[in-house]
Design a protein around this motif. Structure first.
Motif, PDB file in Angstrom:
ATOM      1  N   ARG A 113       5.106 -46.232  41.693  1.00  0.00           N
ATOM      2  CA  ARG A 113       6.508 -45.806  41.663  1.00  0.00           C
ATOM      3  C   ARG A 113       6.913 -45.161  42.980  1.00  0.00           C
ATOM      4  N   SER A 152       7.275 -47.859  45.624  1.00  0.00           N
ATOM      5  CA  SER A 152       8.511 -48.606  45.403  1.00  0.00           C
ATOM      6  C   SER A 152       9.716 -47.823  45.928  1.00  0.00           C
ATOM      7  N   ALA A 153       9.753 -46.520  45.665  1.00  0.00           N
ATOM      8  CA  ALA A 153      10.853 -45.689  46.171  1.00  0.00           C
ATOM      9  C   ALA A 153      10.840 -45.641  47.696  1.00  0.00           C
ATOM     10  N   ALA A 201       9.651 -47.978  49.700  1.00  0.00           N
ATOM     11  CA  ALA A 201      10.072 -49.286  50.195  1.00  0.00           C
ATOM     12  C   ALA A 201      11.585 -49.443  50.138  1.00  0.00           C
ATOM     13  N   SER A 202      12.197 -48.913  49.094  1.00  0.00           N
ATOM     14  CA  SER A 202      13.657 -49.017  49.012  1.00  0.00           C
ATOM     15  C   SER A 202      14.329 -48.143  50.065  1.00  0.00           C
ATOM     16  N   GLU A 203      13.751 -46.985  50.358  1.00  0.00           N
ATOM     17  CA  GLU A 203      14.284 -46.137  51.426  1.00  0.00           C
ATOM     18  C   GLU A 203      14.137 -46.827  52.785  1.00  0.00           C
ATOM     19  N   ALA A 232      14.018 -50.013  53.303  1.00  0.00           N
ATOM     20  CA  ALA A 232      14.933 -51.151  53.350  1.00  0.00           C
ATOM     21  C   ALA A 232      16.352 -50.708  53.715  1.00  0.00           C
ATOM     22  N   ARG A 233      16.691 -49.499  53.328  1.00  0.00           N
ATOM     23  CA  ARG A 233      18.011 -48.970  53.677  1.00  0.00           C
ATOM     24  C   ARG A 233      18.066 -48.470  55.113  1.00  0.00           C
TER      25      ARG A 233
END
Length: 73
Positions: free
Chosen positions: A33, A36-37, A39-41, A43-44
């Motif tokens: 988890r 994943s968080a 990776a999303s940061e 990506a932004r």
């Protein structure tokens, strides 16, 4: 088997072993988890190129937050 239980080899040898496996699985879920968080940061565009130290620090912070949410620490 001499005692007539053919599936005895499937059971953990002690209750400690099954608890240890459960703890490892819980830690693995927290790490997934947090990754994943992170990776999303990323990506932004939250991190600058070549800033590995801040990425590692952020992952550590996210992992600690996930562990606290799960009640591990």
């Amino acid at each position: 088997m001499p005692d007539g239980k053919p599936d005895r080899h499937i059971l953990p040898t002690t209750s400690f072993h099954s608890g240890l496996r459960a703890g490892r699985a819980q830690e693995r879920e927290c790490a997934l988890r947090a990754a994943s968080a992170l990776a999303s940061e990323a990506a932004r565009g939250a991190f600058a190129a070549g800033d590995e130290a801040s990425v590692a620090d952020r992952f550590t912070a996210l992992l600690r937050a996930e562990e606290e949410k799960a009640g591990i620490r």
